[in-house]
Structure formats: C-alpha cells, structure tokens
Design a protein around this motif. Structure first.
Motif, short mmCIF file in Angstrom:
data_model
loop_
_atom_site.label_atom_id
_atom_site.label_comp_id
_atom_site.label_asym_id
_atom_site.label_seq_id
_atom_site.Cartn_x
_atom_site.Cartn_y
_atom_site.Cartn_z
N ARG A 525 0.84 -1.21 0.00
CA ARG A 525 0.00 0.00 0.00
C ARG A 525 0.87 1.25 0.00
NH1 ARG A 525 -4.92 -0.96 4.20
NH2 ARG A 525 -5.91 0.65 2.93
N ALA A 526 1.99 1.22 0.73
CA ALA A 526 2.92 2.35 0.73
C ALA A 526 3.53 2.55 -0.66
CB ALA A 526 4.02 2.14 1.78
N GLU A 527 3.90 1.45 -1.32
CA GLU A 527 4.46 1.54 -2.66
C GLU A 527 3.42 2.05 -3.65
OE1 GLU A 527 6.88 1.21 -6.08
OE2 GLU A 527 7.27 1.52 -3.93
N ASN A 528 2.16 1.66 -3.45
CA ASN A 528 1.08 2.14 -4.31
C ASN A 528 0.98 3.67 -4.26
OD1 ASN A 528 -1.45 1.81 -5.89
ND2 ASN A 528 -2.41 2.53 -4.00
N ILE A 529 1.03 4.21 -3.05
CA ILE A 529 0.94 5.66 -2.90
C ILE A 529 2.20 6.34 -3.43
CG2 ILE A 529 0.69 7.54 -1.23
CD1 ILE A 529 -1.83 5.87 -1.79
N ARG A 530 3.37 5.72 -3.23
CA ARG A 530 4.62 6.31 -3.75
C ARG A 530 4.55 6.44 -5.27
NH1 ARG A 530 9.14 5.63 -6.28
NH2 ARG A 530 8.53 3.54 -6.96
N ARG A 531 4.08 5.40 -5.95
CA ARG A 531 3.99 5.44 -7.41
C ARG A 531 2.99 6.52 -7.86
NH1 ARG A 531 3.78 -0.97 -9.28
NH2 ARG A 531 5.67 -1.64 -8.16
N VAL A 532 1.87 6.58 -7.18
CA VAL A 532 0.86 7.57 -7.55
C VAL A 532 1.41 8.98 -7.37
CG1 VAL A 532 -1.39 8.53 -6.94
CG2 VAL A 532 -1.09 6.05 -7.12
N GLY A 533 2.14 9.22 -6.27
CA GLY A 533 2.73 10.53 -6.04
C GLY A 533 3.69 10.93 -7.15
N GLU A 534 4.53 9.99 -7.58
CA GLU A 534 5.47 10.29 -8.66
C GLU A 534 4.75 10.60 -9.97
OE1 GLU A 534 8.62 10.74 -8.56
OE2 GLU A 534 9.25 9.90 -6.64
N VAL A 535 3.69 9.82 -10.28
CA VAL A 535 2.92 10.08 -11.50
C VAL A 535 2.23 11.44 -11.41
CG1 VAL A 535 0.96 9.32 -12.89
CG2 VAL A 535 2.62 7.64 -12.06
N ALA A 536 1.68 11.75 -10.23
CA ALA A 536 1.02 13.04 -10.05
C ALA A 536 2.00 14.19 -10.26
CB ALA A 536 0.39 13.12 -8.66
N ARG A 537 3.23 14.02 -9.77
CA ARG A 537 4.24 15.06 -9.96
C ARG A 537 4.54 15.27 -11.45
NH1 ARG A 537 9.62 15.01 -10.84
NH2 ARG A 537 9.68 12.74 -10.61
N LEU A 538 4.62 14.18 -12.21
CA LEU A 538 4.89 14.31 -13.65
C LEU A 538 3.76 15.06 -14.36
CD1 LEU A 538 6.31 10.75 -14.44
CD2 LEU A 538 7.59 12.89 -14.25
N PHE A 539 2.52 14.76 -13.98
CA PHE A 539 1.39 15.49 -14.58
C PHE A 539 1.44 16.96 -14.22
CE2 PHE A 539 -0.87 11.36 -15.17
CZ PHE A 539 -1.25 11.54 -16.49
#
Length: 637
Positions: A525-539
């Motif tokens: 679950r922590a890795e899930n949020i980490r990935r989403v945060g990185e994708v959000a930053r790219l957007f």
C-alpha cells in the motif's frame, strides 16, 4: 528614379547594364528632432537631379501650407509624407528613398528622432551599412545624438558620417565645427565603429551636400555625396565563415534534391567540404544552381540552390557551414533585445522566435540589465516596455547553432513574435551562447541504477504558459465510501468546464495498470501511494491539475507525496465522513466482507487510518452538499 545620364538617350541598353552592375549602399539618417534629416535627403535628391518635375511642383505647393522654410521650397516634404508628419513638422515613421549616381546606387532610410520612435529607428538601421548622424551646429551633441550612435553601434553599423548641419546659422564658424567634433569624439571612444567621418554643411542652403561649399573654404574634405559614393563597404561582408541557412528543400523529381537559401556569409564553391547543423553530418557541395545556370562561386547575399554529394538529412532551418568551422550549438544565449510593442516583455513568457530560417519557441529567462538609451547607463529592469533596449538571457526549446551578431549579422539576429497575434514584438542581436554546462547533472537518489538527472529544454513554466495555468495536485484522502471519488470526479468536471487541463487518478483504476502487481499489505500500500505521487508530480510538471482519490491511510505516505511538490502546489483534502456513515453506504460491499473476515487489512475495520494533521481542507459529505464542497475547493485552487 535613376540619375541623369547621356546614355539614357544614346544607348539605353548600355545604361541599364551599367546601372545593374553598380553596387548598392543602404544608409540611414538619424539625429535629434529638427536637425534637418529630411531636408538633407531632399537636398541630396534635388541637387543630384533625382526629383521629377511633378514631384517638385507638388512639394512647392505643399510648402505654402505645411512648409517650415518661409518662401523657399521645403525639401523635407519629399520624405515626410504622412499627414501627421507634415502637421507636426517631424518624422514619425521610416521613409525609404532610392537614387543613383554614376558610381553607386543608394537606398536612404529617413528615421525618426523622437525617443518614442526608437523601434522605428532600429528597424531602419537593421539593414544599413552606413549611418549619417546629424548634429545641429547651434546645440552640439544632444541626448538623441548619443542614443542614435549607441543604436547604430548596437546594430553593427561600421561606417558613421557625423554631419554637423545648419552651419549657416552659426556663420559657418570653423571654431564651432571643431568644438562639436571634439565633443563627439568622447562618444566615438565608446563605439566599435571603425570608420567615422565629419562633414560641416547646411542642408537648407546646399553647402557640402552634393557640391562643395564656397562659404566654408576652411574645410578641405569631401562633400556628403562624395563620401557616400566612395565609402568602402565590400570588406564589411564576412567572407571567412560559411553560413547558408536552408530556407526550402527543393524536390521537383526523384533525380534532384536541392537546398535553397540566401548565402549569409562566406564564399561557397562546388567541391567545398561542408557540415550540416545541428546534425553534424558532413559531405561536399556538388552544384550551385541558379535560374541563370550553375555558379562557380557564390557570395553573401546571393539566393542559391545547393546540391550535395551525399544523401544526408537537411531540413528547413538547418545550416550548411564549412566542415572546419566550429559553430556552437546552444539552447540558451545572451542577446541585446529591442522591444517594439506596447505590451511589455515579461521574463518567463513564451514567444515564437525566428532565427535565420528556423522557427521555434523560446522565452527570456532573465534581464541582465536595461540600457538607458539617453545616458547609456545600465540599470535593473523587471520587464521591458516599448522602445526599451536590454541585455537578456534567452532560452529556446531546442539547441540551435548560434553566431555572434557582430561577426555574422545574418545568422546572429532574431525576431520575437507574439504567439497569439503573430505580431513581431521584438528584435534581438545574439551576443554569446550560455550553454557551457552538460545537459545533465548528478543528483543524490536512491535508485538502484547508476543514473543521472537529464535537464529538459521545455520547462514546467513553459508548459504552464501554453496551458494558461499552473500545475497542481489535489489529493483526496479518506475512508472507503467517504465520497472521495465522487468529489474528485465532480471537481474535474467543473474545472474542465472552466477551461482547465486536468487528469484524474482514481485508486481502483490505478490498481488495474500501474499498480496491478501490488497487494493490499502495508508495504504494498505504501508503494502504491509512492507510485501515484510520482505520476502526479509528472502530470503537474506538464502544467496539468492532477486530482487523486486514494484512501492513503498513512500520514508518512501522504507527506512523502507532498514533498514532491513546490509549496502551494499540493492541496490535501481530508474527506472526513464518519466511519458509521461510510459503512452504512458501503457501495462496494467491502465493509461487510471485512466484518466477516474475508478481507484483511481493511482501513477502518482491521487497519488504522491516520487522520491528516495539516490538510488544506476538511469536508464531510454527510453534512455538506457537493456544491458547497466544490465552492470551497475552487476557492483553495
């Protein structure tokens, strides 16, 4: 109009042949208001018999209503053609006139003297090889004298003729003439022009304009026209560095591919080893093709089509240079910019730039200093207003070949175009490239790979400029069933309706793709949020408002996502709907399965939810309407 010549009547073909082969001198007249620029041009045309009889009759008539010379014909009216110019007795726009003599053809640009028309003066000077700077003998060197000398020097004009006019009003005094020459020498010491000449004259009376003056026998130098006829401009051209910006690729059939353009510098001959930029591919010139047949050599200013020995990729905007030439490729450089529009130049705003034949986007990243065109002092500036001149740092979206304007004016200049109106708003002279660093940098990271950080030419600010708004992240967090996805979807609909660029990342949807390899354990679950945060930053870096809807139960994970963004670009929204309300809704039946023990680690039942302590907004979908929540969200954004 051409000059008077006996050949016109005796042998018109011979006259036309001789006329065609004369070299051309482009020059400008500049100086303070009422220094006599337009009168000088009128006198040149009149005394060299360049005026038609109907033109002379017309200005004779106009002199009675708009003239400033009493009973005499006001020759300034030949070039002051605008009604507002005649009414005010000043030059406003650039006026061009052509004439010729036995030795040379001329194009004169009469430029305005007022500071508010600096852009017009710079426009006229941009194509000139010589500048005639007029000084009123009564007043000597004025503020406008320094300004025009500086602009001429900035634009690389190598030949200056300082015409000390209205000598008849100071009784043709040699002492006054010498005094003004000495005064101007203090300005000349700061200029790069290599050829400066001085002429005392009276444009109104005709002294030393076309014919030598009988009233100034003490002056032994040439008259104005003789200077213009004999000034040597052939050495001004750069014949050393080869520069051919490609304007068009000519492909009429399968057997011919030619690269068309105007040779900006150097001498080009068949067999010459050349390099194409920015690709760096080398080959040799096969033919130099023109409408009149192939050439053995091409020189600056000639429009030619070049064929190459090898099939290499050369497109519009590329340069063909000598193989041995070292031409820097840069995406940032220093340039002197003349601003030509009422809307100020603001650093960071995206414009279209045209360099030689290449069109691309770019911006001014910083204004190093603005030049006070009156005192020549350098001062700080946050923006450039109309007619301002400044040394600026320019950044492009891609690296291009860069030349110093003073060495190669044809390839070292640029124009700045407004992207919305397509109006030319500025002009620039490149000073030097600034790309001295590598296109990447070493940053500390926790990646398992040995990697570097690559810099991109298109920045977040440039993307945001295109979108019309900044990139942000709206992070909805809360229990399952609290209404996160419903609010996120409603917010995106409203933002899209208002013209914003958005992207919605939903928790369930992400687990179908990006995070389909992750389970529901604490680490996953922590890795899930980490990935989403990185994708959000790219957007967000793309200038997009990204909206996420995730339970994201752990405060540390949400703080890690926040740390990826600049302050103010991350908006955490706690959907604080009570657990009993969420469980009563239970739209997916997950709470019931968790109560029955069929789902482990379910937030709110058998796994904790850490309430945000510093959320920008907290809402409750049980007590607040969706519209009220959206109103608060939009205020925050």
């Amino acid at each position: 109009m051409a000059h008077q010549s006996e050949l016109i009547a005796d042998d018109i073909e011979q006259y036309l042949k001789e006329h065609e082969n004369k070299d051309l001198l482009r020059f400008i007249t500049c100086g303070s208001v009422d220094d006599g620029k337009s009168t000088l041009i009128g006198r040149l045309l009149h005394d060299s018999k360049m005026i038609y009889e109907d033109q002379l009759a017309a200005i004779t008539q106009a002199s009675r209503t708009s003239g400033t010379t009493g009973d005499e014909v006001d020759l300034a009216l030949l070039v002051d053609g605008l009604q507002s110019e005649r009414e005010q007795g000043i030059t406003i726009d650039v006026a061009y006139r052509f004439f010729s003599t036995d030795k040379r053809k001329f194009i004169i640009a009469d430029t305005p003297g007022h500071e508010q028309y600096t852009r017009n003066m710079a426009t006229g000077a941009s194509t000139a090889s010589l500048a005639v700077i007029l000084i009123d003998a009564r007043y000597g060197v004025q503020t406008q004298t320094r300004r025009h000398s500086f602009i001429c020097d900035l634009l690389g004009i190598q030949h200056l003729v300082v015409a000390i006019n209205k000598m008849d009003l100071v009784e043709y005094s040699e002492a006054r003439y010498e005094e003004i020459v000495a005064e101007y020498q203090t300005i000349a010491s700061k200029l790069n022009a290599r050829d400066i000449q001085f002429v005392p004259m009276s444009a109104l009376k005709g002294d030393n304009v076309v014919n030598p003056s009988e009233s100034m026998a003490w002056y032994q130098g040439p008259a104005m026209l003789e200077l213009l006829e004999n000034v040597e401009i052939s050495h001004d051209q750069n014949l050393r560095d080869l520069r051919l910006p490609v304007q068009y690729v000519n492909r009429p059939n399968l057997d011919f591919r030619g690269y068309c353009g105007t040779l900006a510098a150097g001498v080009l001959m068949p067999g010459k080893a050349v390099r194409a930029l920015p690709s760096g591919k080398t080959t040799t010139v096969e033919r130099i093709v023109t409408f009149d047949g192939d050439l053995e050599a091409a020189y600056p200013g000639q429009a030619i089509t070049v064929t190459l020995s090898d099939e290499i990729d050369v497109s519009r905007g590329d340069w063909i240079v000598a193989e041995e030439d070292t031409v820097p490729l840069a995406s940032t450089f220093e340039a002197d910019i003349v601003w030509m529009h009422e809307t100020p130049l603001e650093p960071g705003r995206l414009y279209d730039l045209k360099l030689a034949t290449r069109d691309l986007a770019g911006k001014v990243t910083a204004i190093d200093y603005q030049v006070d065109v009156n005192s020549l002092e350098q001062r700080h500036a946050e923006k450039l207003d109309l007619n301002a001149i400044a040394r600026c740092q320019v950044e492009l979206t891609a690296p291009v070949p860069v030349d110093d304007y003073r060495t190669n004016p044809g390839t070292g200049s640029l124009i700045i175009i407004d992207r919305l109106t397509n109006i030319t708003v500025g002009a620039g002279m490149i000073h030097q490239p600034l790309d001295s660093e590598l296109p990447y940098e070493f940053r500390e990271h926790d990646s398992k790979a040995n990697v570097v950080w690559n810099r991109t030419s298109v920045t977040q600010q440039m993307r945001e400029q295109i979108n019309g708004h900044g990139g942000k992240c709206v992070w909805f967090t809360g229990l399952s069933g609290s209404g996160k996805s419903t609010l996120a979807n409603a917010l995106e609909v409203e933002l899209n309706r208002r013209g914003y660029h958005t992207m919605l990342l939903d928790g369930d949807n992400v687990r179908h793709g990006l995070c389909k390899d992750l389970g529901m354990g604490e680490e996953d679950r922590a890795e899930n949020i980490r990935r989403v945060g990185e994708v959000a930053r790219l957007f967000a870096e793309a200038g997009i408002i990204v909206i996420t809807a995730f339970i994201s139960p752990f405060r540390a994970d949400r703080d890690a996502a926040r740390a990826l963004f600049e302050q103010g670009d991350f908006l955490e929204v706690h959907v604080d709907t009570p657990l009993d309300v969420c469980e009563k809704r239970d739209p997916k039946g997950l709470y019931q399965k968790a109560r029955e023990g069929k789902i482990s680690d379910f937030t709110g039942i058998n796994s904790p939810y850490e309430v945000p302590t510093s959320a920008e907004l907290a809402v409750n979908t049980d007590t607040m309407s969706q519209q009220d929540i959206l109103t608060q969200l939009l205020k925050q954004l």
